[in-house]
Enzyme design. Structure first.
Site, PDB file in Angstrom:
ATOM      1  CD  GLU A   1      49.571  49.639  47.095  1.00 21.69           C
ATOM      2  OE1 GLU A   1      49.872  50.505  46.563  1.00 21.69           O
ATOM      3  OE2 GLU A   1      50.305  48.810  47.766  1.00 21.69           O
ATOM      4  N   PRO A   2      43.455  50.493  45.525  1.00 26.08           N
ATOM      5  CG  PRO A   2      41.513  49.589  45.386  1.00 26.08           C
ATOM      6  CD  PRO A   2      42.803  49.231  45.727  1.00 26.08           C
TER       7      PRO A   2
ATOM      8  NE  ARG B   1      42.212  60.000  41.540  1.00 27.14           N
ATOM      9  CZ  ARG B   1      43.081  60.941  41.719  1.00 27.14           C
ATOM     10  NH1 ARG B   1      42.302  62.078  42.010  1.00 27.14           N
ATOM     11  NH2 ARG B   1      44.205  61.072  41.840  1.00 27.14           N
TER      12      ARG B   1
ATOM     13  CE1 TYR C   1      48.309  67.104  42.760  1.00 29.28           C
ATOM     14  CE2 TYR C   1      46.084  67.058  43.497  1.00 29.28           C
ATOM     15  CZ  TYR C   1      47.519  66.917  43.658  1.00 29.28           C
ATOM     16  OH  TYR C   1      47.904  66.230  44.852  1.00 29.28           O
TER      17      TYR C   1
ATOM     18  CB  CYS D   1      44.222  85.979  52.089  1.00 31.91           C
ATOM     19  SG  CYS D   1      42.940  86.637  53.186  1.00 31.91           S
TER      20      CYS D   1
END
Ligand code: LLP
Length: 417
Positions: free
Chosen positions: A273-274, A276, A316, A342
C-alpha cells in the site's frame, strides 16, 4: 529520482519549462511528472515480481482521478479509507478486485457500498467493526472478505502524528489478541477470512521496523495455520519514506530484498500500500512571490500558496526543499517563505537559506506530490490550486483551478435567518 531538472538555469518538468505551465494555468500550481509516477510504480512491481503481489496505491496521498487512472492502466490497485475514496477509485478505472479498504471508522453506508462493489478485502480494525460487518453482509446476503489489521507494537521511528503501529495508537488489533479475533472472525457466518494486514507508519527511513513487524506477523500467521485458519493475502501496508532533504530511505528493491526471504515457501499474495514513495517526488507545487518584506529579525518571502495549499509544513513542521524556477546569480538570504493566510503557522519554510527573489518570480516547492493537494482546503475562502500532468513535451490539466462560485457550492441561505 525524479524528472524535475534544470536546463540552462531554468526548471523543467520533464521537457516542459515550469514557467510556461504557470503562464498557461496560473499560480499556485501542482505539477506532476508522468515518467516519475510510472517509474515509482514500476519500482514496486519489479521489486516484488518474483512473487504474487498487488500494488494498492494509498490514494489518500494523491487522489486525483488522472493519477489513479494512470496507475490502474499499469496494473495498480488502490488502498481506500472512505466511501469517497472508493467512489473515486472505481470512477477512475481501478478494478474492484484490486481495492483494499482500511480505516478505524467505516460507516454502515460505506461498508454496504464496498460489499456491493465486491472489493478484494476490508482491513478490519476492531471486534465491533467485525461484528458490524458480519451483520451488514448478512442483511445483504453476501460474505465480507476480510483481513484483520494487526498492530504489531513496533516503533516506526517517524513523526508521532504518522506513526501507527504501537500499543498507544488507535489502529488495529493488538497482536497478542490476534488469534482470538481471527477465531471469532472464522466463526461469523457472513465473514470470510482472506488476509492479514499491518501498517506501522509513514515516512519510514529504515527497513528494520518493516522487518521486525513482518516477523511478528508471520508468527501469528503460523499460529493461525495451526488453528486451521488460512491466510491468502499478506498486506504489508505502506510507509516507505522519501528524500525531502537528506534522508536516505530504502528503495522498494532494498525492502523486497529484506522481506522476500522471510516469505519463502509460503503461498501468499503480497499486498503493498505505498503512497508517498510513489507520488511524493513525482509532484511539485509552484508558487509566485507576491511581496518581499524585511522584518526586524528576518526577511519574509510572501508567496501566493499557503497552508491551505500545502499543509505539511504547518502541521508536521515538515521540510520541503524550495528552489527558484529560474536560477539567478543573486546572493542568498535567510528567509521565511510564508503564505497569505491569517495565521502565524502559515509557512512553507522557516529560517531557510534561499537565493534572493524579486516580486513576481516563481518558487518550486519540491516533493509535494504526496499529501499535498489531497490535504488542501478552502481555508480563508481560497479556491484550491489547479493540477497539471506532464508527459515528455506534452502536458494536460487534470484539475481545474477552483472558482469563487465553487466556494459557495452546496451552501444555502435559508428563509429562517
Ligand atoms: N496504508 C495505510 C493503512 C495508511 O494509513 C497509510 C498512510 C498508507 C498505507 C500509506 O502510507 P505512505 O506509503 O504514504 O507512507 N499526511 C501525512 C501522512 C499520513 C499517512 C497516513 N496513512 C504526511 O503528510 O506526512
Amino acid at each position: 529520482m525524479n524528472f524535475f531538472q534544470y536546463k540552462k538555469n531554468e526548471l523543467y518538468a520533464e521537457d516542459v519549462p515550469v514557467k510556461k505551465l504557470v503562464e498557461e494555468f496560473g499560480s499556485p500550481l501542482y505539477i506532476y511528472s508522468h515518467k516519475t509516477l510510472l517509474r515509482h510504480l514500476n519500482a514496486y512491481k519489479d521489486a516484488f515480481s518474483s512473487t504474487k503481489h498487488v500494488v494498492c496505491f494509498a490514494m489518500k496521498s494523491n487522489s486525483n482521478s488522472a493519477v489513479l487512472n494512470l496507475f490502474a492502466k499499469n496494473g495498480g490497485g488502490a488502498d481506500v479509507v472512505s466511501g469517497g475514496e472508493l467512489f473515486r477509485a472505481l470512477k477512475s478505472g481501478v478494478p474492484s478486485e484490486k481495492i483494499v479498504y482500511a480505516g478505524v471508522g467505516k460507516t454502515e453506508e460505506e461498508i454496504r457500498y464496498a460489499l456491493k462493489n465486491k472489493i478484494m478485502m476490508f482491513n478490519v480494525e476492531s471486534e465491533n467493526e467485525l461484528r458490524e460487518m458480519d451483520r451488514i453482509a448478512g442483511l445483504m446476503k453476501t460474505k465480507a472478505p476480510i483481513a484483520l489489521r494487526i498492530n504489531p507494537d513496533v516503533d516506526a521511528k517517524t513523526h508521532a502524528y504518522i506513526s501507527t503501529g504501537m500499543k498507544k495508537h488507535k489502529f488495529g488489533i493488538p497482536i497478542e489478541n490476534g488469534l482470538e479475533h481471527y477465531k471469532l472472525a472464522n466463526s461469523l457466518r457472513n465473514i470470510e477470512v482472506v488476509g492479514i494486514h499491518k501498517h506501522i507508519g509513514s515516512q519510514l527511513t529504515k527497513a528494520s521496523p518493516f522487518v521486525d513487524a513482518l516477523k511478528k506477523i508471520l508468527v501469528l500467521v503460523d499460529t493461525l495455520k495451526d488453528n486451521n485458519i488460512f491466510i491468502k493475502y499478506l498486506d504489508l501496508g505502506g510507509g516507505l519514506g522519501i528524500t525531502y532533504s537528506n534522508e536516505t530511505p530504502p528503495e522498494p528493491a532494498d525492502l523486497a530484498k529484506k522481506i522476500l526471504p522471510l516469505l519463502k515457501r509460503r503461498d501468499l499474495t503480497i499486498v503493498l500500500e505505498p503512497g508517498r514513495s510513489i507520488v511524493g517526488n513525482s509532484g511539485i507545487l509552484v508558487t509566485k512571490t507576491l511581496y518581499l518584506k524585511k522584518g526586524e529579525k528576518k526577511e519574509f518571502f510572501i508567496v501566493d500558496a499557503g497552508m491551505n495549499d500545502l499543509m505539511r509544513p504547518s502541521l508536521y513542521d515538515a521540510y520541503h526543499h524550495i528552489q527558484p524556477v529560474v536560477k539567478n546569480r543573486r546572493e542568498s538570504v535567510i528567509a521565511d517563505v510564508v503564505g497569505p493566510i491569517c495565521e502565524s503557522g502559515d509557512f512553507l519554510a522557516r529560517g531557510r537559506k534561499l537565493q534572493k527573489v524579486k516580486q513576481g518570480e516563481l518558487l518550486a516547492v519540491m516533493s509535494a506530490g504526496a499529501y499535498g493537494f489531497s490535504m488542501s482546503s478552502n481555508y480563508n475562502s481560497r479556491p484550491r490550486a489547479a493540477e497539471v500532468i506532464v508527459k515528455g513535451s506534452k502536458y494536460a490539466l487534470i484539475r481545474k483551478r477552483e472558482t469563487y462560485n465553487d466556494l459557495l457550492r452546496g451552501e444555502i441561505i435559508p428563509e429562517i435567518i
